[in-house]
Design an enzyme around this catalytic site. Sequence first.
Site, PDB file in Angstrom:
ATOM      1  N   LYS A  80      27.814  31.711  45.019  1.00  0.00           N
ATOM      2  CA  LYS A  80      27.321  31.438  43.666  1.00  0.00           C
ATOM      3  C   LYS A  80      26.469  30.160  43.690  1.00  0.00           C
ATOM      4  CE  LYS A  80      29.517  31.174  39.069  1.00  0.00           C
ATOM      5  NZ  LYS A  80      30.837  31.184  38.379  1.00  0.00           N
ATOM      6  N   SER A 156      31.273  34.787  35.174  1.00  0.00           N
ATOM      7  CA  SER A 156      29.946  34.295  35.440  1.00  0.00           C
ATOM      8  C   SER A 156      29.502  34.464  36.890  1.00  0.00           C
ATOM      9  CB  SER A 156      29.866  32.794  35.094  1.00  0.00           C
ATOM     10  OG  SER A 156      30.765  32.051  35.895  1.00  0.00           O
ATOM     11  N   SER A 180      35.815  34.072  35.456  1.00  0.00           N
ATOM     12  CA  SER A 180      34.530  34.276  36.134  1.00  0.00           C
ATOM     13  C   SER A 180      34.623  34.805  37.560  1.00  0.00           C
ATOM     14  CB  SER A 180      33.723  32.975  36.134  1.00  0.00           C
ATOM     15  OG  SER A 180      33.280  32.668  34.841  1.00  0.00           O
TER      16      SER A 180
END
Lengths: 469, 66
Positions: A80, A156, A180
């Site tokens: 990420k 996310s 997330s």
Amino acid sequence: MTDPALLSLAEIAARIRSRALSSVEATQALLARIAQWQPKLNAYVRIEADEALQAAREADGHLARSGPKGPLHGVPLAHKDMYYFAGKPAGCGSKVRDGWIAPESSTVIRRLHDEAGAIRLGALNMAEFAYGPTGHNAWHGHARNPWNTAHITGGSSSGSGAAVAARLTYAALGSDTGGSIRLPAHFCGVTGLKVSYGRVSRANAMPLSFTLDTVGPLAQSAEDCALIAEIIFGADPLDPVTDGAPAWNKAAAERPVGGLKVGIPNSFYVDDLEPDVAAALDETKRTLEKLGAGFVSVDLPDQTAVAAAALIVIACEATSFHAPWLRTRAEDYTPQVRNRLENGLAYSAIEYLEALRWRGPALAAHLAAIGDVDIVLAPASRAAAPTIEETDVGGGTNAEAVIFALTRFMRPINYLGLPVLSAPAGHSRAGLPIGMQFIGRPHGDETVVALGRAFQTVTDAHRRVPQLS
Amino acid sequence: MNGKVTPERVAAIAAAARVPLRSDAAARIANAVTPAVARFGDEPIALALEIEPATYVVIARGGAKR
């Protein structure tokens, strides 16, 4: 011969270490697959092919001369885009940080790459500043679900979920402040480990809520999550909440699961489930029973109050982090994220501090309710992935309702700081993945992984791979 | 308990935080946060004087094993 891109993290790491396969071959295999899938999924925000191949050649040379640096020697990974590599950009899914170069590496990146020997393949898409559960990103374009690109990945950690599911990386770090890691794991059909608060360092990673933020892996299986966990767990002087945190206990994560006591909530997490999710929950219970687990019904404290406390904490802390930019460049946020950050301006200091102070008593009430239960079993969401069209509400008036519905089974667990393994447990009739949460006791990360490993020895949902259409 | 958040309250806190708001933002924010404020306010929480945020760490470590 099996495409090397389709191997698990444990398999590719073992093959590279034994020199049955080179790091260059593994990297080339992933790059070839990325070239096919990236136009459909938008899972990556940066693909660093030339640098990755150079790093792979160096890893192969090092292996021939001196042996492996560590357990992930030469394994290409992407994470990420909120984990910092010194000297590399980390845009955090935002316009505000577009082009920002990280001065130092995250502790977890140092452990995985500098010490364990993994190499960097690029950076993965994410929700803007990790503040969104759908996976939408107006700056970089939405990441898309590999099982059906009309559907969301969840966020996310959107790129992490999509890339692991499509086998565009062997594993990826995500972060979980309000679901997330677990939402993308559920929606994309991969395994995600939301760690106990305080067991993995968050130093030099983008913060969202210092009370709730956790760092963990998304991977094909519980076994692969354990491989990452063994490297990243433990105390870090740069993150004081990890003070005294124990290292990963490998033996505990491989323990037999017969005799474990599993709690089934009698409300909230079982309310209003879509039939496909209810069926997957029933099938998971039957599987765990065959593995020797015992069951007990648990009457958890009202989770809506716990979720409200979580909302207050995350709102105040996120707004605190972003207040300098809200003062000077608020127009550089997308409407939904700006609105959510502005929501943090509504709470009084007393409300925030009472929400913080209640965390311990709320955890004590949870522990009293579960008694000697080892794992609480719950779906990750009441439904499989909705479409992008259904959830692309921007800053509209129903945005809060969409976010609330997606995160309903997530927030209470962040507030309580509990470990969770989100494991694929089936597919809907429409072919979309369904995940289950194995929710542990505080610091019981190894136990949730042990149950996940056992579960995945007798199930195959985690082995299914989406096909490029 | 009346947990309704008013636009006036939002505007006052935003001003204290020195964050400028658009003209319609205070009303939107008040509507958005009222459910959480009301639900938390309705919970019969009795926090002992000695409870602080770090009490969580003690309880988490104590609850680690059964």
